[in-house]
Design a protein around this motif. Structure first.
Motif, PDB file in Angstrom:
ATOM      1  N   VAL A 270      15.096 -10.985   7.661  1.00 33.66           N
ATOM      2  CA  VAL A 270      14.283  -9.950   8.116  1.00 33.66           C
ATOM      3  C   VAL A 270      12.829  -9.980   7.180  1.00 33.66           C
ATOM      4  O   VAL A 270      12.863 -10.026   6.123  1.00 33.66           O
ATOM      5  N   TYR A 271      11.679  -9.975   8.086  1.00 31.22           N
ATOM      6  CA  TYR A 271      10.391 -10.118   7.442  1.00 31.22           C
ATOM      7  C   TYR A 271       9.463  -8.603   7.922  1.00 31.22           C
ATOM      8  O   TYR A 271       9.891  -7.942   9.270  1.00 31.22           O
ATOM      9  N   MET A 272       8.540  -8.189   7.078  1.00 34.17           N
ATOM     10  CA  MET A 272       8.089  -6.841   7.532  1.00 34.17           C
ATOM     11  C   MET A 272       6.521  -7.063   7.048  1.00 34.17           C
ATOM     12  O   MET A 272       6.297  -7.449   5.811  1.00 34.17           O
ATOM     13  N   PRO A 273       5.604  -6.813   7.864  1.00 37.68           N
ATOM     14  CA  PRO A 273       4.162  -7.116   7.482  1.00 37.68           C
ATOM     15  C   PRO A 273       3.738  -6.074   6.662  1.00 37.68           C
ATOM     16  O   PRO A 273       3.765  -4.777   7.138  1.00 37.68           O
ATOM     17  N   VAL A 274       3.021  -6.529   5.713  1.00 37.72           N
ATOM     18  CA  VAL A 274       2.294  -5.168   4.815  1.00 37.72           C
ATOM     19  C   VAL A 274       0.885  -5.741   4.399  1.00 37.72           C
ATOM     20  O   VAL A 274       0.605  -7.061   4.727  1.00 37.72           O
ATOM     21  N   GLU A 275       0.153  -4.985   3.794  1.00 38.83           N
ATOM     22  CA  GLU A 275      -1.135  -5.290   3.252  1.00 38.83           C
ATOM     23  C   GLU A 275      -1.475  -4.854   2.022  1.00 38.83           C
ATOM     24  O   GLU A 275      -1.211  -3.598   1.576  1.00 38.83           O
ATOM     25  N   ALA A 276      -2.178  -5.690   1.195  1.00 43.34           N
ATOM     26  CA  ALA A 276      -2.463  -5.317  -0.231  1.00 43.34           C
ATOM     27  C   ALA A 276      -3.913  -4.433  -0.247  1.00 43.34           C
ATOM     28  O   ALA A 276      -4.972  -5.193   0.228  1.00 43.34           O
ATOM     29  N   PRO A 277      -3.989  -3.124  -0.674  1.00 43.58           N
ATOM     30  CA  PRO A 277      -5.157  -2.419  -0.434  1.00 43.58           C
ATOM     31  C   PRO A 277      -6.187  -3.126  -1.421  1.00 43.58           C
ATOM     32  O   PRO A 277      -6.028  -3.748  -2.563  1.00 43.58           O
ATOM     33  N   GLY A 278      -7.488  -3.347  -0.913  1.00 45.99           N
ATOM     34  CA  GLY A 278      -8.630  -4.156  -1.539  1.00 45.99           C
ATOM     35  C   GLY A 278      -9.042  -3.293  -2.828  1.00 45.99           C
ATOM     36  O   GLY A 278      -9.758  -3.817  -3.692  1.00 45.99           O
ATOM     37  N   GLU A 279      -8.793  -2.011  -2.979  1.00 47.47           N
ATOM     38  CA  GLU A 279      -9.225  -1.461  -4.043  1.00 47.47           C
ATOM     39  C   GLU A 279      -8.562  -1.617  -5.334  1.00 47.47           C
ATOM     40  O   GLU A 279      -9.015  -1.252  -6.507  1.00 47.47           O
ATOM     41  N   ARG A 280      -7.385  -2.083  -5.110  1.00 43.64           N
ATOM     42  CA  ARG A 280      -6.389  -2.107  -6.218  1.00 43.64           C
ATOM     43  C   ARG A 280      -6.410  -3.731  -6.781  1.00 43.64           C
ATOM     44  O   ARG A 280      -5.777  -4.581  -5.975  1.00 43.64           O
TER      45      ARG A 280
END
Length: 332
Positions: A270-280
């Motif tokens: 199972v895969y789930m798309p995510v994003e790492a916030p640029g401010e962190r």
């Protein structure tokens, strides 16, 4: 004629081997030299080590009890000092899983340390001897099956000095980390008079439902990627598994929950798309995968380190002018 027979008694002290050499000197003058190794088999330096786990299958975080027994070659109890190590077999496999045998190291035979010389060595040669010639308790299992896993270690236990008593017995207790793997137990024993022995045993940590996260080694601020979980169904029935992903720092680009059908003895990814916030830009991103059925559950928490974007760009320019001054602009 010309045959000399010498008889001697092989003693236990001669083990593991000895060298019988013959030097012939004639009036010619002529010198002949020959030697042969004689092996003296003896169990005098053998230590029998037996290490046994309480059972073949454990849950992550469960207490393990190892029984250590040391005996001499005749089976009589013998006190000894034992080094006990419990390591992840998958990590050992990366090194070819080299298994040690201290008896072979210490008692695999010794070379002849005597040098024979002569002032007529220009005619000295060694007589060849034909080979083959005759000669000498823990937590509740239901709680452990559902507890969150997050402590992973390559070595579950190590103690370099487990001493067995006069009855040749000792007991070792330790708590397993959260790895789902096969553990190899290595026990190397020695006595004060250098009797040596080694024993290997294996046991597993396993759950009926297992979630193995798939993640990158690191991420950069602003990265978009997918977090995955390999879900294993080790039960005796086909299962409908609900997989949930949670994180306090990552942004979900789609649903954070999926339901899949996994047949018994098989697995699904199972895969789930995510994003790492640029401010962190420093620290880690922690996330938790949870796989659950009506009767089984596995929850795993892991972290991904945040790395700086250290990709450099180098630009070179060339310019020629006959003017007294020249201006060049650089835009970043």
């Amino acid at each position: 004629g010309g045959l000399y027979k010498h008889t001697f008694q092989v003693k236990e002290a001669y083990a593991p081997n000895m060298t019988v050499s013959v030097l012939l000197l004639s009036p010619d003058p002529e010198v002949k030299f020959g030697s042969v190794d004689v092996w003296a088999k003896s169990d005098a330096h053998t230590l029998v080590v037996e290490t046994t786990a309480g059972k073949d299958m454990y849950l992550p975080g469960e207490e393990v009890v190892l029984s250590v027994v040391t005996k001499d070659a005749e089976g009589a109890p013998l006190p000894a000092e034992v080094s006990v190590a419990v390591a992840d077999l998958s990590v050992l496999a990366l090194m070819g899983n080299p298994k040690k045998d201290p008896y072979q190291f210490f008692y695999d035979g010794f070379p002849l340390a005597v040098t024979t010389g002569s002032n007529i060595k220009n005619i000295l040669y060694e007589a060849e001897i034909p080979l083959g010639s005759k000669g000498g308790g823990g937590a509740d299992p239901d709680d452990l099956a559902k507890k969150k896993r997050g402590t992973f270690k390559d070595t579950a236990f190590w103690n370099g000095s487990v001493v067995t008593g006069t009855d040749g017995k000792a007991e070792v207790r330790f708590t397993l980390p959260d790895n789902l793997t096969t553990w190899q137990v290595e026990s190397i024993g020695v006595t004060p008079d250098t009797k040596l022995g080694v024993d290997y045993d294996e046991f597993m940590t396993k759950k009926k439902l297992m979630a193995v996260p798939q993640k990158p080694r690191f991420i950069l601020p602003g990265d978009t990627f997918s977090l995955g979980a390999q879900v294993f169904n080790q039960s005796n029935e086909d299962e409908s598994v609900t997989v949930t992903l949670t994180s306090d720092t990552l942004t979900f680009l789609g649903g954070a929950e999926k339901t899949i059908r996994v047949k018994k003895g098989e697995s699904a990814l199972v895969y789930m798309p995510v994003e790492a916030p640029g401010e962190r830009r420093t620290g880690v991103h922690a996330f938790t995968f949870r796989a659950k059925t009506n009767g089984n559950e596995d929850t795993v928490t892991l972290e991904i380190p945040i790395e700086k974007n250290t990709v450099y760009e180098t630009v070179a320019t060339a310019h020629f002018t006959k003017d007294a001054t020249s201006t060049e602009y650089l835009f970043v």
